[in-house]
Design a protein around this motif. Structure first.
Motif: not given
Length: 176
Positions: A17-28
């Motif tokens: 879940a946290l790695l998914t958040l990192l990906d989402l944050l980088e896209k954001a």
């Protein structure tokens, strides 16, 4: 009866879940409205994107505290920018790296006292806590974070959400 290792269902899932958040944050961070995304809400009475990230982090942290029987320092929950949120997610991942499978062995069969928002505290077995409270909340807030970014026009699909959760299935074969 088959069982799922407690470590895999808590620390492993939290890592994904946290790695998914990192990906989402980088896209954001690459979005034209990056400066305001942290305060974006899916609906006016819902918590902003930044708080969704903090809640996922806090659920992962609480699982370490409760299940590994560790006292973890208090984190201020004051991250407001995308870069601060990336740092927070990385801090949480670093915490999870300190947990070993054996650290969770003692949690099996114990009860956990959980406070559910404005409701009274409740006693739950470890499996009730993990399956009925911690993981549903982790997934809910991860999904809301994803939904906020989709609402703002980020090109995301189901694969962006599931990529890290499915990574164990698609590891490169070992070299001979």
């Amino acid at each position: 009866m088959a069982t799922i290792p407690l470590y895999d269902s808590t620390i492993g899932v939290s890592n994904h879940a946290l790695l998914t958040l990192l990906d989402l944050l980088e896209k954001a961070k690459a979005h034209p409205e990056a400066a305001t995304l942290a305060e974006t809400r899916l609906y006016p009475d819902m918590l902003p994107f930044s708080t969704q990230i903090l809640i996922v982090s806090n659920f992962a942290k609480k699982m370490v505290e409760r299940l590994a029987g560790r006292e973890v320092e208090v984190w201020e929950d004051n991250e407001k920018t995308l870069d601060e949120l990336v740092a927070r997610v990385n801090k949480t991942l670093d915490l999870l790296k300190t947990v070993k499978r054996v650290d969770l062995d003692a949690a099996t069969g114990k009860t956990q006292t959980i406070k559910m928002g404005p409701l009274d505290s409740a006693e739950a077995t470890t499996s009730q806590y993990v399956l009925g409270y911690a993981l549903p909340n982790l997934f809910f807030h991860l999904s809301i974070a994803y939904g906020i970014l989709r609402m703002k026009g980020l090109e995301l699909g189901k694969a962006n959400y599931l990529r890290h959760f499915l990574s164990d299935f698609f590891q490169a074969p070992a070299e001979k």
